[in-house]
Design a protein around this motif. Structure first.
Motif, PDB file in Angstrom:
ATOM      1  N   HIS A 105       0.856  -1.189   0.000  1.00  0.00           N
ATOM      2  CA  HIS A 105       0.000   0.000   0.000  1.00  0.00           C
ATOM      3  C   HIS A 105       0.886   1.231   0.000  1.00  0.00           C
ATOM      4  CE1 HIS A 105      -3.170   2.792   0.777  1.00  0.00           C
ATOM      5  NE2 HIS A 105      -2.689   3.123   1.967  1.00  0.00           N
ATOM      6  N   ALA A 106       0.699   2.068  -0.998  1.00  0.00           N
ATOM      7  CA  ALA A 106       1.552   3.254  -1.136  1.00  0.00           C
ATOM      8  C   ALA A 106       0.925   4.503  -0.547  1.00  0.00           C
ATOM      9  CB  ALA A 106       1.867   3.488  -2.612  1.00  0.00           C
ATOM     10  N   GLY A 107      -0.274   4.380   0.015  1.00  0.00           N
ATOM     11  CA  GLY A 107      -0.961   5.543   0.570  1.00  0.00           C
ATOM     12  C   GLY A 107      -0.530   5.852   1.992  1.00  0.00           C
ATOM     13  N   ARG A 108      -1.406   6.521   2.719  1.00  0.00           N
ATOM     14  CA  ARG A 108      -1.082   6.979   4.067  1.00  0.00           C
ATOM     15  C   ARG A 108      -1.322   5.878   5.080  1.00  0.00           C
ATOM     16  NH1 ARG A 108       1.784   8.937   7.240  1.00  0.00           N
ATOM     17  NH2 ARG A 108       1.478  10.816   8.470  1.00  0.00           N
ATOM     18  N   TRP A 109      -0.379   5.708   5.975  1.00  0.00           N
ATOM     19  CA  TRP A 109      -0.483   4.736   7.061  1.00  0.00           C
ATOM     20  C   TRP A 109       0.276   5.269   8.257  1.00  0.00           C
ATOM     21  CZ3 TRP A 109       3.487   1.964   9.534  1.00  0.00           C
ATOM     22  CH2 TRP A 109       3.055   0.951  10.407  1.00  0.00           C
ATOM     23  N   VAL A 110      -0.347   5.188   9.423  1.00  0.00           N
ATOM     24  CA  VAL A 110       0.297   5.634  10.660  1.00  0.00           C
ATOM     25  C   VAL A 110       0.061   4.590  11.740  1.00  0.00           C
ATOM     26  CG1 VAL A 110       0.418   7.404  12.453  1.00  0.00           C
ATOM     27  CG2 VAL A 110      -0.071   8.066  10.087  1.00  0.00           C
ATOM     28  N   ASP A 111       1.136   4.136  12.348  1.00  0.00           N
ATOM     29  CA  ASP A 111       1.063   3.292  13.534  1.00  0.00           C
ATOM     30  C   ASP A 111       1.021   4.233  14.735  1.00  0.00           C
ATOM     31  OD1 ASP A 111       1.396   1.579  15.668  1.00  0.00           O
ATOM     32  OD2 ASP A 111       3.488   1.118  15.207  1.00  0.00           O
ATOM     33  N   VAL A 112      -0.162   4.384  15.312  1.00  0.00           N
ATOM     34  CA  VAL A 112      -0.327   5.362  16.389  1.00  0.00           C
ATOM     35  C   VAL A 112       0.117   4.718  17.699  1.00  0.00           C
ATOM     36  CG1 VAL A 112      -1.917   6.993  17.463  1.00  0.00           C
ATOM     37  CG2 VAL A 112      -2.301   6.261  15.111  1.00  0.00           C
ATOM     38  N   GLY A 113       1.427   4.601  17.870  1.00  0.00           N
ATOM     39  CA  GLY A 113       1.947   3.853  18.998  1.00  0.00           C
ATOM     40  C   GLY A 113       2.483   4.682  20.143  1.00  0.00           C
ATOM     41  N   THR A 114       2.586   6.001  19.959  1.00  0.00           N
ATOM     42  CA  THR A 114       3.106   6.857  21.014  1.00  0.00           C
ATOM     43  C   THR A 114       2.292   8.139  21.057  1.00  0.00           C
ATOM     44  OG1 THR A 114       4.674   8.034  19.566  1.00  0.00           O
ATOM     45  CG2 THR A 114       5.455   5.988  20.602  1.00  0.00           C
ATOM     46  N   PRO A 115       2.313   8.861  22.178  1.00  0.00           N
ATOM     47  CA  PRO A 115       1.607  10.146  22.224  1.00  0.00           C
ATOM     48  C   PRO A 115       2.093  11.119  21.153  1.00  0.00           C
ATOM     49  CG  PRO A 115       2.161   9.429  24.445  1.00  0.00           C
ATOM     50  CD  PRO A 115       2.855   8.478  23.500  1.00  0.00           C
ATOM     51  N   GLU A 116       3.386  11.067  20.833  1.00  0.00           N
ATOM     52  CA  GLU A 116       3.920  11.990  19.825  1.00  0.00           C
ATOM     53  C   GLU A 116       3.345  11.690  18.439  1.00  0.00           C
ATOM     54  OE1 GLU A 116       6.255  11.871  23.373  1.00  0.00           O
ATOM     55  OE2 GLU A 116       5.751  10.229  21.992  1.00  0.00           O
ATOM     56  N   ARG A 117       3.245  10.399  18.077  1.00  0.00           N
ATOM     57  CA  ARG A 117       2.688  10.052  16.770  1.00  0.00           C
ATOM     58  C   ARG A 117       1.189  10.337  16.713  1.00  0.00           C
ATOM     59  NH1 ARG A 117       6.363   5.482  17.035  1.00  0.00           N
ATOM     60  NH2 ARG A 117       4.697   3.933  17.208  1.00  0.00           N
ATOM     61  N   LEU A 118       0.509  10.142  17.826  1.00  0.00           N
ATOM     62  CA  LEU A 118      -0.912  10.489  17.875  1.00  0.00           C
ATOM     63  C   LEU A 118      -1.104  11.994  17.673  1.00  0.00           C
ATOM     64  CD1 LEU A 118      -3.874   9.670  18.438  1.00  0.00           C
ATOM     65  CD2 LEU A 118      -3.406  10.131  20.865  1.00  0.00           C
ATOM     66  N   ALA A 119      -0.294  12.810  18.324  1.00  0.00           N
ATOM     67  CA  ALA A 119      -0.405  14.259  18.183  1.00  0.00           C
ATOM     68  C   ALA A 119      -0.101  14.702  16.756  1.00  0.00           C
ATOM     69  CB  ALA A 119       0.536  14.956  19.169  1.00  0.00           C
ATOM     70  N   ALA A 120       0.903  14.070  16.129  1.00  0.00           N
ATOM     71  CA  ALA A 120       1.239  14.422  14.749  1.00  0.00           C
ATOM     72  C   ALA A 120       0.092  14.061  13.808  1.00  0.00           C
ATOM     73  CB  ALA A 120       2.519  13.707  14.334  1.00  0.00           C
ATOM     74  N   LEU A 121      -0.528  12.897  14.000  1.00  0.00           N
ATOM     75  CA  LEU A 121      -1.664  12.511  13.168  1.00  0.00           C
ATOM     76  C   LEU A 121      -2.836  13.462  13.390  1.00  0.00           C
ATOM     77  CD1 LEU A 121      -3.101  10.529  11.262  1.00  0.00           C
ATOM     78  CD2 LEU A 121      -3.725   9.196  13.305  1.00  0.00           C
ATOM     79  N   ASP A 122      -3.062  13.862  14.620  1.00  0.00           N
ATOM     80  CA  ASP A 122      -4.144  14.798  14.911  1.00  0.00           C
ATOM     81  C   ASP A 122      -3.953  16.105  14.160  1.00  0.00           C
ATOM     82  OD1 ASP A 122      -6.476  15.728  16.410  1.00  0.00           O
ATOM     83  OD2 ASP A 122      -5.056  16.954  17.540  1.00  0.00           O
ATOM     84  N   ARG A 123      -2.742  16.618  14.156  1.00  0.00           N
ATOM     85  CA  ARG A 123      -2.469  17.868  13.432  1.00  0.00           C
ATOM     86  C   ARG A 123      -2.667  17.676  11.933  1.00  0.00           C
ATOM     87  NH1 ARG A 123       1.841  17.922  17.251  1.00  0.00           N
ATOM     88  NH2 ARG A 123       3.289  17.105  15.700  1.00  0.00           N
ATOM     89  N   GLU A 124      -2.204  16.551  11.408  1.00  0.00           N
ATOM     90  CA  GLU A 124      -2.331  16.291   9.972  1.00  0.00           C
ATOM     91  C   GLU A 124      -3.794  16.206   9.562  1.00  0.00           C
ATOM     92  OE1 GLU A 124      -1.439  12.615   6.874  1.00  0.00           O
ATOM     93  OE2 GLU A 124      -0.295  12.770   8.731  1.00  0.00           O
ATOM     94  N   LEU A 125      -4.596  15.483  10.314  1.00  0.00           N
ATOM     95  CA  LEU A 125      -6.003  15.325   9.962  1.00  0.00           C
ATOM     96  C   LEU A 125      -6.770  16.635  10.130  1.00  0.00           C
ATOM     97  CD1 LEU A 125      -6.714  11.825  11.563  1.00  0.00           C
ATOM     98  CD2 LEU A 125      -6.378  12.371   9.145  1.00  0.00           C
TER      99      LEU A 125
END
Length: 230
Positions: free
Chosen positions: A206-226
């Motif tokens: 899969h060449a699209g978007r994928w995020v392993d939301v495994g840490t508070p930092e990655r969750l915060a980054a995904l929140d900002r992106e969305l």
């Protein structure tokens, strides 16, 4: 065809956020992670979804109910404290999943893979027992897990340059988990390694978007992106 969202994990790496909230109910982009999955499944034509849970599972059931608000029918596979790991959890849910191939999705990822593709994959499994969605290796897992040789999944050995990471999305035949006694805790990786060795597992990248939301930092980054994309 049914779908299963894996939501039983404790979320240790996401503490302290998960001290009082199960990780699938953590929010990004204004929605709980699991709600993103449910909405996309419903939009792709799914009607029956199984969700397993253990830690703070009552919160998941209270938040999602029977699925009516999503246009779905949700059944819950309740696991004991400590949960049963991925393979053990799927094996425990087999009575709810039925006799046909099913889709599984990790509850703590965000991905734009087209869930409607799972039906086509299921029809093409033939003698294979599983099909994995793979993605480019994220920074926190640079060595990857597997590689693709055509449609066949192989083990990535010795830091192979074409190594990929399992996205936490797969289509499985129930027989893949038939050897696990119900209630037994078991990880998925040993089953995958055995299946790969027997040539029973296909895959795709899969060449699209994928995020392993495994840490508070990655969750915060995904929140900002969305939030920016809204």
């Amino acid at each position: 065809m049914k779908a299963m969202i894996l939501a039983a994990g404790r979320g240790e790496r996401l503490r302290p956020l998960t001290d009082s909230t199960p990780k699938p109910l953590l929010h990004a982009g204004g929605k709980a992670l699991i709600v993103w999955h449910l909405e996309r499944l419903a939009a792709a034509g799914w009607r029956e979804v199984v969700i397993n849970h253990a830690y703070l599972g009552e919160q998941i059931e209270a938040a999602l109910g029977n699925g009516d608000s999503f246009g779905l029918r949700i059944a819950y596979s309740r696991e004991p404290p400590g949960a049963l790991e991925t393979a053990g959890g799927i094996a425990a849910a087999l009575p709810l999943l039925g006799e046909h191939p099913f889709l599984t999705v990790n509850g703590d990822i965000w991905c734009d893979w087209d869930f409607s593709r799972a039906r086509d994959v299921a029809q093409l499994l033939d003698e294979r027992l599983a099909h994995l969605v793979l993605v480019s290796n994220p920074p926190h897992h640079p060595g990857g897990d597997f590689r693709l040789a055509g449609k066949n999944v192989q083990l990535a050995v010795g830091g192979s340059s074409d190594a990929l990471t399992y996205a936490g999305i797969g289509v499985f035949r129930p027989e893949f988990f038939a050897g696990i006694a119900r209630g037994t805790a078991m990880k998925l990786r040993p089953l995958l390694d055995t299946g790969i060795g027997l040539g029973m597992i296909s895959g795709e990248r899969h060449a699209g978007r994928w995020v392993d939301v495994g840490t508070p930092e990655r969750l915060a980054a995904l929140d900002r992106e969305l939030a920016r994309a809204a």
